[in-house]
Design an enzyme around this catalytic site. Structure first.
Site, mmCIF file in Angstrom:
data_model
loop_
_atom_site.group_PDB
_atom_site.id
_atom_site.type_symbol
_atom_site.label_atom_id
_atom_site.label_comp_id
_atom_site.label_asym_id
_atom_site.label_seq_id
_atom_site.Cartn_x
_atom_site.Cartn_y
_atom_site.Cartn_z
ATOM 1 N N CYS A 130 0.822 -1.206 0.000
ATOM 2 C CA CYS A 130 0.000 0.000 0.000
ATOM 3 C C CYS A 130 0.865 1.268 0.000
ATOM 4 O O CYS A 130 1.709 1.440 0.880
ATOM 5 C CB CYS A 130 -0.890 -0.018 1.235
ATOM 6 N N TYR B 281 -5.363 5.995 -8.876
ATOM 7 C CA TYR B 281 -6.556 5.222 -8.521
ATOM 8 C C TYR B 281 -7.782 5.742 -9.264
ATOM 9 O O TYR B 281 -8.659 4.964 -9.654
ATOM 10 C CB TYR B 281 -6.791 5.288 -7.006
#
Length: 350
Positions: free
Chosen positions: A61, A217
């Protein structure tokens, strides 16, 4: 122990979601805000700073990678404990619902089958939860009183004394670690958010976050052509702007390495390996930007940064966790960004 001020509010949240579900009516990806937002520690007594707090992360992440880098650069490994989830998602409550998310494993456990049901991912590089013995990150939110929270994310800064989440917003966790732990840090003089640069750091973060950090994203999880087009234009416009800045400055705010550089680096290091292919960010690779490429090499070669960068976890997470995006969990081989990061850089010229 002091009750968490967040528990009552969080207990009322009943709709779970993952990243693929955070989409507006126009098909645009809209990230859910973090919920635990304390900006101070419950205790800054030296004995608490050296034993009370724990960090939960994923090596994959980028938001958690920010916290890993700051923990390393500040020299907090001996003070702030660490747990690292498995890179691929797993089903957290198969007897109750279909939620898939971050799970804990030990290195000697059986390999994990990705959500698509194809293949298996080894446990190398994981660190189980030795604080709460939680099977997954969802359980941590439940322990903290969050109930069916809207999203079970990392990083998490955890209070072992009160058994709750202090903060789950990476931008705030790195500032807490930058300032609040200096009494027990081995590198307390490092200030990643210096007073005289704060306005400039904040201004840079203000456009890099939506267009680059979150921009990848917004490209990858877009569910309409219009949403994707808007996101990809913003992304590469911002990368062009970064390239121009780095042609004249060693770092984003001048001669001083700051949190702004860490926040940008964690996206850049994933870009060519993951985002170009997986998130359709293929207008250019970051290796085509000469100043950005050398800037990345310098940061990667700073003592400790390479140790926080686990490309196997990064690729195994992205390419195996979302069955809707990669039905057979096939992980691409190239282009070996880590090897490129070890080559000589030219940033000393600035």
């Amino acid at each position: 122990p002091h009750p968490s001020p967040h528990r009552a509010a969080m207990a009322s949240i009943t709709t779970m979601k993952d990243s693929l579900a955070e989409v507006s009516q126009t098909g645009a990806f809209v990230r859910t805000d973090s919920e635990f937002r304390a900006t101070s520690l419950p205790s800054v007594e030296p004995e608490d700073l050296s034993s009370r707090y724990h960090l939960y992360v994923s090596n994959a992440c980028p938001w958690a990678h920010r916290a890993l880098i700051v923990r390393k650069l500040k020299g907090l490994e001996g003070a702030v404990g660490l747990s690292i989830v498995h890179p691929t998602w797993g089903q957290t409550r198969p007897d109750k619902d279909e939620h898939k998310g971050w799970i804990f494993r030990s290195e000697d456990d059986a390999s994990v089958v990705p959500p698509c049901g194809v293949g298996s991912i080894a446990n190398a590089g994981v660190i189980p939860d030795v604080v709460n013995q939680a099977p997954d990150v969802r359980a941590l939110y439940e322990i903290a009183g969050a109930g069916a929270a809207n999203k079970f994310t990392v990083p998490i800064l955890w209070d072992k004394a009160d058994s709750t989440i202090i903060n789950n917003e990476s931008s705030e966790i790195i500032r807490l670690m930058n300032t609040e732990f200096n009494a027990v840090a081995t590198n307390p003089d490092l200030d990643l958010y210096p007073e005289h640069l704060r306005a400039e750091i904040d201004a840079v973060n203000e456009w890099i976050y939506p267009n680059i950090n979150n921009g990848v994203y917004r490209c990858g999880f877009a569910k309409s052509q219009a949403a994707y087009d808007e996101a990809v234009e913003g992304l590469f416009g911002a990368l062009d702007r970064v390239e121009e800045i780095l042609s004249k400055r060693r770092y984003l705010t001048g001669d001083t390495f700051t949190e702004a550089d860490i926040r940008l680096f964690v996206t850049l290091i994933r870009f060519d390996e993951v985002y170009v292919v997986y998130f359709k960010c293929n207008v250019k690779c970051v290796r085509e930007y000469s100043n950005i490429r050398n800037y990345m090499r310098e940061i990667y070669q700073m003592p400790g940064v390479a140790e926080t960068t686990n490309m196997d976890h990064i690729k195994n997470h992205y390419f195996t966790s979302h069955a809707a995006l990669n039905a057979y969990a096939v992980v691409p081989r190239g282009p070996d960004v880590v090897a490129d990061m070890q080559l000589e850089h030219d940033r000393a010229r600035l």
